[in-house]
Design an enzyme around this catalytic site. Structure first.
Site, PDB file in Angstrom:
ATOM      1  N   GLY A  63       0.659  -1.429   0.163  1.00 34.11           N
ATOM      2  CA  GLY A  63      -0.136   0.127   0.221  1.00 34.11           C
ATOM      3  C   GLY A  63       1.201   1.524   0.136  1.00 34.11           C
ATOM      4  N   ARG A  79       0.259   5.783  -2.035  1.00 34.31           N
ATOM      5  CA  ARG A  79      -0.279   7.201  -1.142  1.00 34.31           C
ATOM      6  C   ARG A  79      -0.596   6.854  -0.145  1.00 34.31           C
ATOM      7  NH1 ARG A  79      -6.300   5.857  -1.321  1.00 34.31           N
ATOM      8  NH2 ARG A  79      -6.065   3.760  -2.373  1.00 34.31           N
ATOM      9  N   LYS A  82      -8.783  -5.103  13.178  1.00 35.52           N
ATOM     10  CA  LYS A  82      -7.640  -4.320  12.827  1.00 35.52           C
ATOM     11  C   LYS A  82      -7.008  -5.243  14.943  1.00 35.52           C
ATOM     12  CE  LYS A  82      -6.505  -1.504   9.622  1.00 35.52           C
ATOM     13  NZ  LYS A  82      -5.076  -1.681   9.539  1.00 35.52           N
ATOM     14  N   TYR A 141     -14.024  -2.777  10.405  1.00 36.24           N
ATOM     15  CA  TYR A 141     -12.917  -2.294  10.737  1.00 36.24           C
ATOM     16  C   TYR A 141     -12.341  -2.295  12.251  1.00 36.24           C
ATOM     17  CZ  TYR A 141      -8.498   0.854  10.105  1.00 36.24           C
ATOM     18  OH  TYR A 141      -7.710   1.544  10.051  1.00 36.24           O
TER      19      TYR A 141
HETATM   20  P1  NDP Z   1      -4.814   5.464   2.086  1.00 32.54           P
HETATM   21  O1  NDP Z   1      -6.826   5.447   1.343  1.00 32.54           O
HETATM   22  O2  NDP Z   1      -4.570   6.644   1.861  1.00 32.54           O
HETATM   23  O3  NDP Z   1      -3.987   4.414   0.614  1.00 32.54           O
HETATM   24  C1  NDP Z   1      -4.703   3.345   1.197  1.00 32.54           C
HETATM   25  C2  NDP Z   1      -3.091   2.003   0.660  1.00 32.54           C
HETATM   26  O4  NDP Z   1      -3.330   0.773   0.425  1.00 32.54           O
HETATM   27  C3  NDP Z   1      -3.065   3.107  -0.659  1.00 32.54           C
HETATM   28  O5  NDP Z   1      -2.314   2.535  -1.368  1.00 32.54           O
HETATM   29  C4  NDP Z   1      -3.758   1.269  -1.614  1.00 32.54           C
HETATM   30  O6  NDP Z   1      -3.307   0.822  -2.659  1.00 32.54           O
HETATM   31  C5  NDP Z   1      -3.345   0.239  -0.432  1.00 32.54           C
HETATM   32  N1  NDP Z   1      -4.586  -0.814  -0.785  1.00 32.54           N
HETATM   33  C6  NDP Z   1      -5.853  -0.859  -0.670  1.00 32.54           C
HETATM   34  N2  NDP Z   1      -6.180  -1.619  -0.722  1.00 32.54           N
HETATM   35  C7  NDP Z   1      -5.468  -2.576  -1.397  1.00 32.54           C
HETATM   36  C8  NDP Z   1      -5.078  -4.393  -1.402  1.00 32.54           C
HETATM   37  N3  NDP Z   1      -6.226  -5.018  -1.147  1.00 32.54           N
HETATM   38  N4  NDP Z   1      -4.354  -4.357  -2.355  1.00 32.54           N
HETATM   39  C9  NDP Z   1      -2.886  -3.813  -2.343  1.00 32.54           C
HETATM   40  N5  NDP Z   1      -2.866  -2.946  -1.791  1.00 32.54           N
HETATM   41  C10 NDP Z   1      -3.959  -2.100  -1.188  1.00 32.54           C
HETATM   42  O7  NDP Z   1      -4.653   4.921   3.598  1.00 32.54           O
HETATM   43  P2  NDP Z   1      -3.635   4.840   4.259  1.00 32.54           P
HETATM   44  O8  NDP Z   1      -2.993   5.314   3.978  1.00 32.54           O
HETATM   45  O9  NDP Z   1      -4.719   5.909   5.613  1.00 32.54           O
HETATM   46  O10 NDP Z   1      -3.717   3.662   5.833  1.00 32.54           O
HETATM   47  C11 NDP Z   1      -2.409   3.002   5.262  1.00 32.54           C
HETATM   48  C12 NDP Z   1      -2.771   1.998   6.354  1.00 32.54           C
HETATM   49  O11 NDP Z   1      -2.822   2.935   8.241  1.00 32.54           O
HETATM   50  C13 NDP Z   1      -4.435   1.424   6.592  1.00 32.54           C
HETATM   51  O12 NDP Z   1      -3.652   0.012   6.745  1.00 32.54           O
HETATM   52  C14 NDP Z   1      -4.953   1.666   8.276  1.00 32.54           C
HETATM   53  O13 NDP Z   1      -6.390   1.192   8.249  1.00 32.54           O
HETATM   54  C15 NDP Z   1      -4.380   1.928   8.282  1.00 32.54           C
HETATM   55  N6  NDP Z   1      -5.111   3.284   9.254  1.00 32.54           N
HETATM   56  C16 NDP Z   1      -4.733   4.964   8.873  1.00 32.54           C
HETATM   57  C17 NDP Z   1      -5.075   5.345   9.843  1.00 32.54           C
HETATM   58  C18 NDP Z   1      -6.062   7.304   9.035  1.00 32.54           C
HETATM   59  O14 NDP Z   1      -6.385   7.879   9.802  1.00 32.54           O
HETATM   60  N7  NDP Z   1      -5.943   7.597   7.750  1.00 32.54           N
HETATM   61  C19 NDP Z   1      -5.455   5.605  10.725  1.00 32.54           C
HETATM   62  C20 NDP Z   1      -5.812   3.756  11.603  1.00 32.54           C
HETATM   63  C21 NDP Z   1      -4.787   3.302  11.232  1.00 32.54           C
HETATM   64  P3  NDP Z   1      -4.719   2.083  -4.358  1.00 32.54           P
HETATM   65  O15 NDP Z   1      -3.582   3.355  -4.566  1.00 32.54           O
HETATM   66  O16 NDP Z   1      -3.726   0.567  -5.752  1.00 32.54           O
HETATM   67  O17 NDP Z   1      -6.185   1.554  -3.940  1.00 32.54           O
END
Ligand code: NDP
Length: 241
Positions: free
Chosen positions: A9, A12, A155, A151
């Site tokens: 991931g 982004r 987690k 969700y």
């Molecule tokens: P974003 O939505 O900004 O980015 C998500 C990333 O995960 C992207 O790179 C996306 O790829 C990738 N992704 C999603 N689904 C898949 C999949 N099936 N296979 C491979 N890659 C995948 O999210 P965040 O940066 O905010 O989140 C990153 C982590 O942090 C997550 O685990 C989230 O649960 C956790 N988190 C975030 C919080 C927040 O407030 N933002 C709070 C708590 C935890 P693509 O661009 O190709 O879709």
């Protein structure tokens, strides 16, 4: 030879920041995402401008919820020193209105994806008798959130997997930790209105939303931590929860 970090991931948000920080720290990268290959290319181009000739950057599309794709990914990777299981999705809504398909997508992406990557990465780390696995979790994994029950469950599973796996791998000198993020400024929270974000920030003693860089710095901190620090869920939330 530089050590290698695999970040899921990384196109982004938090994953992108972690990848950039690890590259600056001297790691070669393997970065994956589900579909945003162009964003991985942008990240690579940005990092290549640092002119680190000995470090490599490998880009792959890999749906973390697809065990076949994860197995194929690891089929071409000879060595991984740091695995950051960051890829994740969120969904909001009442649990009883959630479809079974959405539940399965949530669990297979946020929890099974961590299992698939660990399953294929651990043998590489066992060979070296060293390694770090860092799982990106959420404060909701412990507290649980209304309207984000699936969700939270995913987690919570990541947290327990982290603690249990740390016990399994500590004799092999592989550290397993998680970072429980609070509210972080990424696409995941774009659905919030300005008013909703402001009202959440009012509840956060640090008086601001977290940044992806805050989480990247916590990852670096774990990589520099003593080897005795394992099996921990490190909360990075501005003292919110
Ligand atoms: P974003 O939505 O900004 O980015 C998500 C990333 O995960 C992207 O790179 C996306 O790829 C990738 N992704 C999603 N689904 C898949 C999949 N099936 N296979 C491979 N890659 C995948 O999210 P965040 O940066 O905010 O989140 C990153 C982590 O942090 C997550 O685990 C989230 O649960 C956790 N988190 C975030 C919080 C927040 O407030 N933002 C709070 C708590 C935890 P693509 O661009 O190709 O879709």
């Amino acid at each position: 030879m530089p050590k290698t970090a695999l970040i899921t991931g990384a196109s982004r948000g938090i994953g992108r920041s972690i990848a950039a920080a690890l590259y600056r720290e001297g790691y070669s990268l393997i970065v994956t995402c589900k579909q945003s290959y162009d964003r991985l290319e942008q990240l690579r181009d940005e990092l290549l401008s640092l002119n680190r000739t000995d470090q490599t950057i490998t880009l792959r599309l890999c749906d973390c919820s697809n065990p076949g794709m994860v197995e194929e990914l690891f089929g071409e990777i000879p060595s991984v020193d740091v695995l950051v299981n960051n890829a994740g999705i969120s969904m909001t809504g009442l649990l009883h209105e959630m479809s079974v398909d959405d539940w399965n997508t949530m669990i297979s992406t946020n929890l099974s994806g961590v299992f698939y990557h660990c399953k294929y990465c651990i043998p590489l780390m066992l060979r070296k008798h060293a390694g770090h696995i860092i799982n990106i979790s959420s404060v909701w994994g412990a507290a649980g959130a209304s309207m984000e029950v699936a969700y939270s469950a995913s987690k919570g599973g990541v947290n327990t997997l982290t603690r249990a796996l740390a016990r399994e791998l500590a004799p092999s000198h592989i550290q397993v930790n998680a970072i429980a993020c609070g509210l972080i400024d990424t696409d995941m929270n774009r659905h919030l209105t300005t008013e909703e974000t402001a009202s959440l920030i009012e509840q956060i003693p640090a008086d601001r939303i977290g940044t992806p860089e805050d989480i990247a710095r916590a990852v670096l901190m774990l990589l520099h931590a003593p080897s005795y620090l394992t099996g921990q869920i490190i909360t990075v939330d501005g003292a919110w929860t």
